[in-house]
Scaffold this motif. Structure first.
Motif, PDB file in Angstrom:
ATOM      1  N   ARG A   1     -38.242   3.987  -7.095  1.00  0.00           N
ATOM      2  CA  ARG A   1     -37.434   5.198  -6.575  1.00  0.00           C
ATOM      3  C   ARG A   1     -36.394   5.528  -7.406  1.00  0.00           C
ATOM      4  O   ARG A   1     -35.589   6.809  -7.394  1.00  0.00           O
TER       5      ARG A   1
ATOM      6  N   LYS B   1     -34.834   7.984  -9.857  1.00  0.00           N
ATOM      7  CA  LYS B   1     -35.124   9.456 -10.326  1.00  0.00           C
ATOM      8  C   LYS B   1     -35.209   9.928 -11.638  1.00  0.00           C
ATOM      9  O   LYS B   1     -36.064  10.958 -12.153  1.00  0.00           O
TER      10      LYS B   1
ATOM     11  N   ARG C   1     -41.181  13.153  -5.076  1.00  0.00           N
ATOM     12  CA  ARG C   1     -40.485  11.780  -4.836  1.00  0.00           C
ATOM     13  C   ARG C   1     -39.010  11.789  -5.418  1.00  0.00           C
ATOM     14  O   ARG C   1     -38.279  10.812  -4.785  1.00  0.00           O
TER      15      ARG C   1
ATOM     16  N   ALA D   1     -36.802  14.124  -4.958  1.00  0.00           N
ATOM     17  CA  ALA D   1     -36.122  15.041  -4.402  1.00  0.00           C
ATOM     18  C   ALA D   1     -34.732  14.564  -3.755  1.00  0.00           C
ATOM     19  O   ALA D   1     -34.991  13.171  -3.383  1.00  0.00           O
ATOM     20  N   GLY D   2     -33.862  15.191  -3.402  1.00  0.00           N
ATOM     21  CA  GLY D   2     -32.688  14.821  -2.991  1.00  0.00           C
ATOM     22  C   GLY D   2     -31.536  14.499  -3.667  1.00  0.00           C
ATOM     23  O   GLY D   2     -31.756  14.593  -4.767  1.00  0.00           O
ATOM     24  N   PRO D   3     -30.332  13.964  -3.211  1.00  0.00           N
ATOM     25  CA  PRO D   3     -29.229  13.669  -4.153  1.00  0.00           C
ATOM     26  C   PRO D   3     -29.479  12.679  -5.253  1.00  0.00           C
ATOM     27  O   PRO D   3     -30.110  11.682  -4.828  1.00  0.00           O
ATOM     28  N   THR D   4     -29.184  12.789  -6.390  1.00  0.00           N
ATOM     29  CA  THR D   4     -29.230  11.833  -7.465  1.00  0.00           C
ATOM     30  C   THR D   4     -27.931  10.954  -7.713  1.00  0.00           C
ATOM     31  O   THR D   4     -28.161   9.884  -8.089  1.00  0.00           O
TER      32      THR D   4
ATOM     33  N   SER E   1     -29.679  15.386 -12.181  1.00  0.00           N
ATOM     34  CA  SER E   1     -29.770  16.469 -11.533  1.00  0.00           C
ATOM     35  C   SER E   1     -30.350  17.596 -12.203  1.00  0.00           C
ATOM     36  O   SER E   1     -31.317  18.512 -12.064  1.00  0.00           O
TER      37      SER E   1
END
Length: 496
Positions: free
Chosen positions: A369, A371, A396, A398-401, A407
């Motif tokens: 996971r 990023k 995979r 995606a979403g807050p880092t 980002s």
């Protein structure tokens, strides 16, 4: 585009290796506790005798594993052939196949070596689970099991054996440092610092003390034990080899406080009889432009893979840097840092997208996971034209880092993917957003790198005015000494 792990403030966090490798690195010397004997060639010979006497799968597995660890492939050939005849698909069969490939001079690529490592850890989990059943009060076996699980990305499964190890031997140097490194790995730095700070023997053991100071610093605080540690070093309470990481941890604190003279003295002490970790910390301090520390002999320190990789990168020796990154990854298979570094070298500097992808695939086993790794593999895939797979990995991520740099680079990579699927306007806008994000963070190098990649994509797409962007980039990079940016500009200037 890809990024290495941010290195603004490197900490000398403890390395986490299994017991035999840790013992081999002299980290446990002088601890005063009873430990198992080190794994050596005598051990390998013992395994060979057992194999020749028993001719069983268990004896074969132990001999093959030992032969791979010690790079003595000839010792395990007969056992490997026995396994191939007796076993269908299994991790042990993979180990046997890889041993024979290495022995016969075939497939000596980094990929084969890391297949050895993956199958090795799977087999190791099996053997260590059996060992903990036979000896449930063996803290070393429990922590080695946690390490094997973590190297396979099974961090939740690693917690139970870790808890068992810490309950059985809470003051063991090996257990204390390994547990702390696991907590940092899973994002629990404060727990790591509290765990180390509560050890009864903290101020008696320079290795635990070094780990506590470094880990506490990672949380944004200064250890309350730093002053005691400084006085102990002044009194020469421990030998040079015992204080290598403690002196390095204190040197880092002095460096960050602006006390360059004191920092330089402490770093020099850390290098008298250094660990590989102390060499890496000194290399970081030197590269940051703070102090001149390292002699070439320091890079001959056993397992100084991280330091060598970064030194070779700074010297422009990209191929050697990548070779060292593979060795570093094999030494710390649970860590994301070797693959982040290596994939940056492979993809950005060498344009070897296949090699970058291989390295990232290995590291994503332990860090599925992460990023940054997901971004880097998406970039390598898009650069090879594998757009669907690149979009999958971006999805995979995606979403807050929790990290503004990551980002921004994810936005830049999304821009590359858009360009490669023909959405030029979207790609251009995404790159511009990424450039703005990098500039707001003060990350001028990566803002320029994003501009270079935007110019590359516009040129490849045949966009009118692409040459104007090249003229602008030449002006922006005039006087630059950054070798990475200059290499990218040079490539951009070549005819298509």
């Amino acid at each position: 585009m890809t990024l290495p792990v941010h290195e603004k403030n490197r900490r000398i966090l403890p390395r986490w290796r299994d017991f035999d490798e840790t013992l081999d690195q002299r980290e446990l010397a002088g601890e005063g506790t009873q430990v198992r004997p080190p794994l050596d060639e005598e051990y390998l010979n013992e395994k060979k005798v057992v194999w020749e006497h028993e001719k069983t799968i268990t004896a074969a597995a132990e001999l093959i594993g030992s032969a791979l660890v010690y790079d003595k492939m000839a010792a395990g050939v007969e056992a490997a052939r026995f396994v191939l005849q007796a076993q269908s698909e299994s991790p042990l069969r993979c180990m046997a196949e890889d041993l024979l490939a290495l022995h016969e001079g075939e497939g000596k690529s980094r990929e084969v070596l890391l297949n050895v490592e993956r199958s090795f850890f799977a087999e190791k989990v099996k053997n260590l689970r059996m060992a903990t059943r036979r000896g449930p009060r063996d803290p070393i076996a429990w922590l080695d099991l946690a390490h094997a699980y973590s190297s396979l990305g099974l961090n939740d499964k690693a917690r139970r054996p870790l808890d068992a190890a810490t309950a059985l031997a809470p003051s063991s140097r090996f257990i204390a440092r390994g547990a702390a490194r696991f907590f940092v790995h899973v994002g629990e730095a404060e727990r790591a610092a509290k765990w180390l700070g509560s050890r009864a023997n903290l101020e008696l053991d320079p290795w635990i003390l070094a780990a506590e100071i470094a880990t506490t610093s990672l949380t944004g605080h200064t250890s309350t034990h730093a002053r005691f540690a400084m006085k102990s070093i002044g009194r020469k309470s421990w030998s040079e080899s015992e204080v290598t990481e403690l002196a390095s941890a204190l040197g880092t604190l002095e460096l960050e406080a602006g006390n360059t003279k004191a920092a330089k003295k402490l770093f020099r002490l850390s290098l008298m009889r250094p660990s590989d970790n102390a060499v890496a910390q000194a290399e970081w301090a030197e590269r940051r432009g703070h102090v001149l520390l390292l002699e070439e002999s320091a890079f001959a320190t056993p397992r100084a893979f991280e330091a060598s990789a970064k030194r070779n990168l700074s010297l422009g020796k990209h191929g050697r840097a990548l070779d060292d990154a593979w060795k570093w990854l094999r030494d710390e298979p649970f860590s994301r840092e070797p693959a982040a570094f290596g994939s940056y070298v492979a993809s950005i500097l060498l344009e070897d997208y296949v090699e970058a992808e291989r390295m990232l695939e290995v590291s994503l086993v332990a860090n599925p996971r992460d990023k940054l790794l997901l971004n880097n593999i998406a970039f390598t895939l898009a650069s090879r034209g594998q757009i669907k797979k690149a979009e999958y990995f971006l999805g995979r991520a995606a979403g807050p880092t929790g990290d503004a740099r990551i980002s921004a680079v994810l936005v830049a990579t999304a821009g590359l993917v858009a360009f490669r699927r023909g959405s030029l306007g979207e790609g251009r806008e995404l790159y511009r957003v990424a450039i703005d994000l990098f500039e707001r963070q003060g990350e001028g190098k990566f803002a320029l790198m994003a501009r270079l990649f935007l110019a590359r994509e516009e040129r490849l797409a045949g966009v009118l005015g692409a040459n104007d962007a090249l003229v602008e980039l030449r002006a922006r990079l005039k006087g630059s000494r950054d070798p990475d940016l200059l290499l990218l500009l040079h490539r951009l200037e070549q005819p298509l």
